[in-house]
Design an enzyme around this catalytic site. Structure first.
Site, short mmCIF file in Angstrom:
data_model
loop_
_atom_site.label_atom_id
_atom_site.label_comp_id
_atom_site.label_asym_id
_atom_site.label_seq_id
_atom_site.Cartn_x
_atom_site.Cartn_y
_atom_site.Cartn_z
N GLY A 144 0.61 -1.25 -0.12
CA GLY A 144 0.05 -0.06 -0.08
C GLY A 144 0.94 1.65 -0.10
O GLY A 144 2.28 1.31 0.07
N CYS A 145 0.44 2.52 -0.22
CA CYS A 145 1.67 3.24 -0.29
C CYS A 145 1.35 4.18 0.91
O CYS A 145 2.56 4.50 1.06
CB CYS A 145 0.70 5.35 -0.83
N TRP A 146 0.37 4.44 1.81
CA TRP A 146 0.56 4.71 2.96
C TRP A 146 1.54 3.78 4.51
O TRP A 146 2.71 3.93 4.18
CB TRP A 146 -0.51 5.19 4.18
#
Length: 315
Positions: free
Chosen positions: A115-117
């Site tokens: 995921g990005c975060w």
């Protein structure tokens, strides 16, 4: 040899970005499904099984369905959803996470794109936990800001419609049960999930994660130089996209812009500390559509195909 790649969900934000990065590759044949067949399970199954690598850019349940349709013993999978990110039989797709992790991705048939975060958080805390500078059970808070493209087509349309009237800084995940918490905990080597408070900014892409550290109650308090050295050593292997900025004593850093690395696949880490107060903060800057999503998928694809991991990716 030309590898056949099928992007299941190529019309979404992540799928379009991946396709754009691969469009000019001579070592890849992109398989595509007609628009009127995108929900045809049989048509998708044919392409999933014909591909050397299937990249799934779908919601979690749809990604699980696609995996269930693969009967070929030769199709490798990169899943960009959160369906398999902490599954034990899938390899987490953050090549720089450890020195040998890129080799693990290259040898894997099932890779879950991060995921990005979580990538910024993992990059900040994993070196400290594995290096013994931060206990796994140390209570952590994480906050940050991302461009609205991270919310997909519906959020993009909403922000585009509102324009300048859209909220400049919109906190969300206020139930503190964000879907990325299992990744942060598992791969950050943490004993408990951090308190995570993300926000969306009124700009298209680019992100910043911020991990403050209150260190005074530790049995052995590391100083800023020790924190920086541990992180720099962890990411010292050449060839990847994670970089560590020099350790500086600053009150303000105008170049700490969440959009600073847009259009690249880089992730830059900054360490700031006040040793007298035993306070520190680790900040990661990267493109949520680059290293945070599509760029990461292409990097993983390159490793699985046995080509230079930087191919088609801007440094």
């Amino acid at each position: 040899m030309v590898a056949r790649v099928f992007i299941d969900g190529e019309a979404g934000t992540t799928g379009l970005q991946i396709r754009e990065r691969l469009a000019m590759r001579r070592d890849i044949e992109l398989l595509s499904i007609p628009e009127d067949k995108r929900k045809d399970k049989s048509a998708r199954a044919d392409l999933l099984n014909a591909a050397d690598v299937a990249i799934l850019c779908l919601p979690d349940d749809a990604a699980r369905e696609s995996v269930s349709l693969i009967e070929s013993g030769t199709t490798c999978v990169i899943d960009a959803s959160s369906a398999y990110r902490v599954a034990p039989d899938w390899t987490y797709g953050f090549p720089e996470m450890d020195a040998a992790h890129g080799d693990a991705i290259a040898a894997s048939r099932r890779v879950s794109n991060p995921g990005c975060w979580p990538q910024g958080v993992i990059a900040a805390v994993r070196p400290l936990v594995t290096g013994g500078l931060l206990p796994a059970d140390h209570p952590l808070t994480v906050h940050g800001i991302s461009g609205y493209s991270g919310g997909g087509k519906s959020m993009i349309a909403d922000y585009d419609a509102k324009g300048k009237s859209a909220n400049m800084f919109a906190p969300y995940g206020l139930g503190f049960n964000h879907k990325h918490l299992p990744e942060m905990t598992e791969y950050g080597r943490l004993a408990q999930a951090p308190l995570f408070s993300p926000a969306v900014g009124n700009y298209y892409k680019g992100m910043m994660t911020v991990v403050p550290l209150q260190l005074a109650r530790l049995d052995k308090v590391p100083d800023g130089a020790e924190l920086h050295a541990a992180i720099a050593d962890h990411f010292s292997k050449p060839g990847g996209f994670v970089e560590v900025a020099p350790l500086e004593k600053l009150e303000r850093a105008d170049d700490l812009d969440p959009q600073a690395l847009n259009g690249t696949n880089r992730l830059r880490l900054h360490v700031f500390a006040n040793d007298a107060r035993a306070h520190a903060v680790i900040i990661a800057v990267y493109d949520n559509l680059g290293k945070g999503a599509s760029g990461a998928a292409v990097q993983n694809l390159n490793l699985m195909l046995g080509v230079d991991q930087t191919t088609s990716l801007a440094a």
